[in-house]
Design an enzyme around this catalytic site. Structure first.
Site, PDB file in Angstrom:
ATOM      1  N   ASP A   1     -27.300 -27.760  42.158  1.00 37.11           N
ATOM      2  CA  ASP A   1     -27.374 -26.431  42.853  1.00 37.11           C
ATOM      3  C   ASP A   1     -28.041 -26.449  44.014  1.00 37.11           C
ATOM      4  O   ASP A   1     -27.646 -25.874  44.908  1.00 37.11           O
ATOM      5  CB  ASP A   1     -28.273 -25.538  41.974  1.00 37.11           C
ATOM      6  CG  ASP A   1     -27.500 -25.053  40.784  1.00 37.11           C
ATOM      7  OD1 ASP A   1     -26.320 -25.020  40.855  1.00 37.11           O
ATOM      8  OD2 ASP A   1     -28.167 -24.606  39.629  1.00 37.11           O
TER       9      ASP A   1
ATOM     10  N   GLU B   1     -35.602 -23.060  49.026  1.00 34.76           N
ATOM     11  CA  GLU B   1     -34.625 -22.545  47.688  1.00 34.76           C
ATOM     12  C   GLU B   1     -35.845 -22.026  46.585  1.00 34.76           C
ATOM     13  O   GLU B   1     -36.831 -22.617  46.298  1.00 34.76           O
ATOM     14  CB  GLU B   1     -33.974 -23.628  47.167  1.00 34.76           C
ATOM     15  CG  GLU B   1     -33.411 -23.315  45.581  1.00 34.76           C
ATOM     16  CD  GLU B   1     -32.650 -24.363  44.956  1.00 34.76           C
ATOM     17  OE1 GLU B   1     -32.780 -25.393  45.697  1.00 34.76           O
ATOM     18  OE2 GLU B   1     -32.212 -23.851  44.059  1.00 34.76           O
TER      19      GLU B   1
ATOM     20  N   ASP C   1     -30.992 -31.223  43.334  1.00 29.88           N
ATOM     21  CA  ASP C   1     -30.066 -31.175  41.959  1.00 29.88           C
ATOM     22  C   ASP C   1     -28.613 -30.607  42.593  1.00 29.88           C
ATOM     23  O   ASP C   1     -28.770 -30.206  43.570  1.00 29.88           O
ATOM     24  CB  ASP C   1     -30.542 -30.610  40.847  1.00 29.88           C
ATOM     25  CG  ASP C   1     -31.041 -29.092  41.056  1.00 29.88           C
ATOM     26  OD1 ASP C   1     -30.645 -28.533  42.288  1.00 29.88           O
ATOM     27  OD2 ASP C   1     -31.481 -28.221  40.386  1.00 29.88           O
TER      28      ASP C   1
ATOM     29  N   ASP D   1     -34.064 -27.858  45.952  1.00 30.99           N
ATOM     30  CA  ASP D   1     -34.044 -28.887  44.933  1.00 30.99           C
ATOM     31  C   ASP D   1     -33.125 -30.045  45.045  1.00 30.99           C
ATOM     32  O   ASP D   1     -32.158 -29.734  45.486  1.00 30.99           O
ATOM     33  CB  ASP D   1     -33.993 -28.199  43.453  1.00 30.99           C
ATOM     34  CG  ASP D   1     -34.915 -27.040  43.295  1.00 30.99           C
ATOM     35  OD1 ASP D   1     -35.936 -27.046  43.723  1.00 30.99           O
ATOM     36  OD2 ASP D   1     -34.455 -26.030  42.164  1.00 30.99           O
TER      37      ASP D   1
END
Ligand code: 28F
Length: 638
Positions: free
Chosen positions: A503, A426, A501, A499
């Site tokens: 997203d 990402e 998180d 990541d």
């Protein structure tokens, strides 16, 4: 006096028995992670299901409570409340003595799966509290337990009622199941399957914490199941249903062709899913292949020595196979006992499918022809794809693929593809760090910019028009959709690195959807992984050494053991780690933890993707909160 003694001895024995369960929970429920904790639910629910299969009751309700406990209720006859020969109440015996309850022997078809059948006492042993409420004989009776099986209050009448049924509420022991919660998604998915298999039973699941609920009721068993799996897809036929008993094995098969390319097959033995297939699936496949080839030959669709390949005949096929096998013939294989071994099941399913399908095809010529036409296209596409790959390899058609890739992909230098890994990273910044800190021989890096296209409803040409996904397709180099062949992959592992998180999880799900729709064999072969970057680092003053922590829970427990000065850093994304750190924690074989993406249940995974990608926000949030649950191997370290 003497009697008193034996009673005491028995009580001690019982506690020793339950203590054994607490000492080695894994032996009884498989593991003490999330999976193991859900086993407790399945144990109790299986008792309700058994009662319903025996002909008593038609309703099961499961409630996930805010305090972490769970209730399972049914409207069967209720556990008998009389005295057992030991002088104790029957419920006390059932929930405190290991393997108690001749109930399973009585039912003829034992609940299978290797871990089942140990029942209520194991659940009690692993719970800090358990409460059993029985509606029977015009009364409501209750017994409660604490601390892993001690009687808290013996069986007593607490009210009157004309209803019948059993309610079990228990609170799993936090000491044994650390940081585990019940998952509404996991439980409701499994209950939906049970509702399909049982027919005309209502199963309700309620989550009081998150205000979620689901209610399942299906009238046509596995026919409804196949219809559900094919919802919204174009189909070639009405669901075909065969059922027949041979060699003491009851075979129940439902199947329907879609116009798509994916094959979806689910199988069950005695109401329990066989995630790893086995002899019944093998029998189904060979019966189907034979029936179609026979039909094609006798109708002069095939030349004398030619024949259709099973894979081509199953393109677009959705099927559910349920066999009921008496206990003495039951054999399970594999580490998780999810694979049926019973050799008789192959013969029997094969014969049932062959005979019934042959008859069906003769009676439904038009459908038969449309399926064979599809199989022929599949065969031709495979052949064309093989030739195309061949010419690419020989260098005859060095298309714009190389150009598309050269900009982005940092290739691995090693030639042994099985040991090569493709990281889908990402963001360009993390991608850059990964490119400069990697094992160049074996690790290739493809950075992805932002969100990936949602491919739930995409076609192959949508992929070709999407730069990002086309890069992935070309990098892997094994085709797409019906022409995909995992054996041609340039990498033994494809690793999604995002990541840690929301997203990041979203990107994971979008990518998994893409692989699921267009490169499913990659998942089936266990070649798709998710990398798990750490959330925190701790630097201790004394040594100046850094350690990395994967979860909030781990951080909390580590904090308790830390003395003196220390510095905690939270990584908000991959980009916040320096290149070394990213490599050391997340990419290098020695330290990293990869999660293997596995589609144990293809049908439910697609539905789940539907939930995640659909328009409704609430279920998507609930799901993301519950974590990316494509994980099967919690402890997959490699
Ligand atoms: C919420 C979990 O456990 N339901 C159950 C029954 C019904 C009978 C039973 C169960 C008798 C002697 C073992 C009733 N009447 N739900 C459940 N419903 N167990 S568990 O019998 C247990 C056996 O030892 C039942 C007549 N026969 C059986």
């Amino acid at each position: 006096m003497a009697k008193q003694n034996t009673y005491d001895e028995k009580s001690i024995k019982i506690l020793e028995g339950l203590e054994a369960v607490r000492k080695r929970p894994g032996m009884y429920i498989g593991s003490t992670d999330k999976r193991g904790m859900h086993h407790l639910v399945w144990e109790i629910v299986d008792n309700s299901i058994d009662e319903i299969i025996n002909g008593y009751g038609d309703y099961i309700k499961i409630i996930l409570h805010k305090d972490g406990s769970i209730t399972v209720a049914d409207n069967g006859r209720g556990v008998p409340i009389g005295l057992h020969e030991s002088g104790k109440s029957t419920p006390e015996v059932i929930y405190t003595v290991l393997h108690a309850g001749g109930k399973f022997e009585e039912s003829g078809y034992k609940v299978s799966g290797g871990l089942h059948g140990v029942g209520g006492s194991v659940v009690n042993a692993l719970s800090t509290r358990m409460e059993v409420t029985i509606y029977r004989d015009g009364k409501i009776s209750q017994i409660t337990f604490k601390n892993g099986g001690e009687v808290d209050s013996p069986l007593k009448t607490i009210g009157e009622s004309k209803k019948t049924g059993t309610i079990v509420r228990f609170l799993p022991d936090k000491e044994i199941f650390k940081n585990c919660n019940f998952s509404f998604t996991t439980i409701s998915e499994r209950m939906q399957e049970s509702a399909f298999l049982l027919s005309n039973v209502t199963i309700e699941v309620i989550d009081e914490e998150d205000n979620l609920s689901a209610k399942y009721h299906y009238e046509n068993g596995i026919v409804s199941f196949v219809e559900y799996m094919n919802e919204g897809k174009d189909t070639l036929n009405k669901v075909v249903h065969f059922t027949s008993t041979k060699n003491r094995i009851e075979v129940d098969v439902a199947m329907q062709y879609t116009t798509e390319y994916n094959e979806q097959m689910l199988s069950f033995v005695n109401n329990v899913k066989t995630g790893d297939g086995g002899s019944h699936e093998v029998g189904f496949k060979s019966g189907l292949t034979k029936a179609f080839n026979d039909y094609a030959k006798s109708n002069n669709i095939l030349k004398k020595d030619a024949s259709f390949d099973g894979n081509d005949l199953r393109e677009g096929l959705t099927s559910v196979i349920h066999v009921k096998i008496p206990e003495d013939l039951l054999q399970f294989e594999g580490q998780t006992k999810g694979k049926l071994g019973t050799p008789e099941a192959k013969r029997t399913v094969e014969a049932v499918v062959y005979e019934n399908l042959k008859f069906y095809l003769e009676e439904n010529k038009e459908i038969a022809l449309s399926i064979l036409e599809k199989a022929e296209k599949s065969r031709a596409a495979r052949e064309a794809a093989r030739k195309a790959r061949e010419s690419v390899r020989k260098g005859t058609s060095k298309s714009n693929k190389e150009r598309v890739l050269s900009e982005k992909l940092a290739k691995a230098t090693g030639k042994d593809y099985i040991n090569n890994e493709l990281f889908l990273v990402e963001g360009d910044s993390a991608g850059g760090s990964a490119k400069s800190n990697r094992d160049r021989e074996h690790q290739a890096i493809l950075p992805l910019r932002g969100k990936v296209l949602n491919t739930e409803k995409a076609s192959a040409s949508d992929i070709e028009n999407n730069a990002e996904l086309r890069q992935i397709e070309y990098a892997i180099g094994a085709g797409l959709g019906e022409t995909f062949d995992y054996r041609e992959s340039n990498y033994g592992k494809v690793i999604i690195m995002t990541d840690a998180d929301v997203d990041g999880s979203h990107i994971q799900v979008l990518l998994i959807t893409f692989f699921y729709k267009f490169m499913r064999p990659l998942i089936e072969q266990g070649m798709l992984y998710i990398a798990t970057p750490p959330l925190f680092s701790i630097e201790t003053g004394t040594k100046g050494v850094k350690e990395y922590i994967a979860t909030n829970e781990e951080l909390e427990s580590r904090k308790k053991t830390l003395k003196g000065n220390y510095k905690i850093q939270r990584f908000k994304g991959l980009g916040e780690m320096n290149g070394d750190e990213l490599y050391e924690t997340t990419m290098c074989k020695k330290n990293r933890r990869l999660i293997r993406v596995s589609l144990e249940d293809a049908s439910l995974a697609e539905k789940r993707i539907h939930v995640l990608m659909g328009d409704e926000v609430a279920p998507r949030k609930a799901w993301i909160n519950e974590n990316v649950d494509f994980t099967l191997e919690d402890d997959f370290r490699k």
